[in-house]
Design a protein around this motif. Structure first.
Motif, PDB file in Angstrom:
ATOM      1  N   ASN A   4       1.006  -1.209   0.335  1.00  0.00           N
ATOM      2  CA  ASN A   4       0.082   0.007  -0.179  1.00  0.00           C
ATOM      3  C   ASN A   4       0.779   1.000  -0.184  1.00  0.00           C
ATOM      4  OD1 ASN A   4      -2.610  -0.990   0.095  1.00  0.00           O
ATOM      5  ND2 ASN A   4      -2.726  -1.803   1.622  1.00  0.00           N
ATOM      6  N   LEU A  52       2.914  10.325   8.207  1.00  0.00           N
ATOM      7  CA  LEU A  52       2.849   8.293   6.624  1.00  0.00           C
ATOM      8  C   LEU A  52       4.018   8.105   6.764  1.00  0.00           C
ATOM      9  CD1 LEU A  52      -1.306   9.370   5.554  1.00  0.00           C
ATOM     10  CD2 LEU A  52      -0.677   8.283   7.851  1.00  0.00           C
ATOM     11  N   ARG A  98       2.682   5.398  11.322  1.00  0.00           N
ATOM     12  CA  ARG A  98       2.443   6.232  11.161  1.00  0.00           C
ATOM     13  C   ARG A  98       2.862   7.233  12.272  1.00  0.00           C
ATOM     14  NH1 ARG A  98      -2.578   3.780  11.935  1.00  0.00           N
ATOM     15  NH2 ARG A  98      -1.673   2.277  10.590  1.00  0.00           N
ATOM     16  N   CYS A 128      -3.944   6.827   1.689  1.00  0.00           N
ATOM     17  CA  CYS A 128      -4.385   7.405   2.941  1.00  0.00           C
ATOM     18  C   CYS A 128      -5.005   9.308   2.476  1.00  0.00           C
ATOM     19  CB  CYS A 128      -2.989   7.650   3.623  1.00  0.00           C
ATOM     20  SG  CYS A 128      -2.474   5.722   3.822  1.00  0.00           S
ATOM     21  N   ARG A 140      -8.149  -0.907   8.969  1.00  0.00           N
ATOM     22  CA  ARG A 140      -7.723   0.372   8.348  1.00  0.00           C
ATOM     23  C   ARG A 140      -8.347   1.548   9.424  1.00  0.00           C
ATOM     24  NH1 ARG A 140      -8.598  -0.434   3.132  1.00  0.00           N
ATOM     25  NH2 ARG A 140      -7.669  -2.644   2.090  1.00  0.00           N
ATOM     26  N   ASP A 160       5.219   4.639   3.869  1.00  0.00           N
ATOM     27  CA  ASP A 160       4.980   3.025   3.509  1.00  0.00           C
ATOM     28  C   ASP A 160       6.112   2.336   3.356  1.00  0.00           C
ATOM     29  OD1 ASP A 160       6.193   4.385   0.857  1.00  0.00           O
ATOM     30  OD2 ASP A 160       4.218   4.686  -0.128  1.00  0.00           O
ATOM     31  N   VAL A 180      -6.333   5.894   7.053  1.00  0.00           N
ATOM     32  CA  VAL A 180      -5.508   5.400   6.724  1.00  0.00           C
ATOM     33  C   VAL A 180      -4.951   3.435   6.816  1.00  0.00           C
ATOM     34  CG1 VAL A 180      -3.063   4.529   8.082  1.00  0.00           C
ATOM     35  CG2 VAL A 180      -4.443   6.957   8.393  1.00  0.00           C
TER      36      VAL A 180
END
Ligand code: TYD
Length: 138
Positions: A3, A74, A100, A8, A60, A76, A94
């Motif tokens: 992801n 954030l 995070r 987000c 989620r 990834d 998110v």
């Protein structure tokens, strides 16, 4: 599947306004793309403190500044972005697999979180290196 922080997004929530104030309603599978199984909120956060500092495997969330403001970092594993939340009628979705950190809370702020699953410590990456290794596939 990997992801991205670009999945987000800040989403507008409804707001019904009248002279006695505002109400915002969040419904699972309607305002947010998941069933809401858990609600929690952070409050009385001392000045200068950060929260978060973890990632989830499946969870989620919708994060809302129900009062005041704060920033959400954030990450990834490749890209990072910082989102400011400062309105109770907007929320940040998110997706799973995102590290995070919540920071720069204003005095008296309340961070409301609507989550797709009940609490499960096994769904957490608590160590950044474990998260990085997982998302980068080694
Ligand atoms: P944590 O997820 O680390 O909070 P934050 O990301 O805001 O810093 O949770 C803090 C503590 O609360 C930790 O001991 C786990 C516990 N906790 C629950 O028992 N149930 C929950 O639903 C949540 C969110 C936390």
């Amino acid at each position: 599947m990997r992801n991205s922080v670009y999945s987000c997004n800040i989403v507008p929530l409804n707001k019904i306004h009248n002279r006695a104030g505002n109400i915002t309603i969040v419904e699972g599978q309607n305002s947010v793309p998941f069933d809401i199984k858990r609600v929690y909120y952070l409050y009385d956060i001392p000045g200068g403190e950060d929260r978060g500092g973890h990632a989830h495997k499946e969870l989620r969330q919708l994060i809302v500044a129900a009062s005041g403001s704060f920033n959400v970092l954030l990450d990834d594993g490749q890209n990072k972005k910082i989102v400011t939340l400062n309105r109770p009628d907007y929320g940040l979705i998110v997706v799973p697999g995102i590290w995070r950190e919540l920071m720069e809370f204003s005095s008296g702020s309340v961070c409301l979180v609507l989550a797709s699953e009940v609490y499960d410590e096994n769904d957490y990456f608590r160590e950044y290196q474990d998260f990085k290794s997982f998302v980068n596939g080694h």
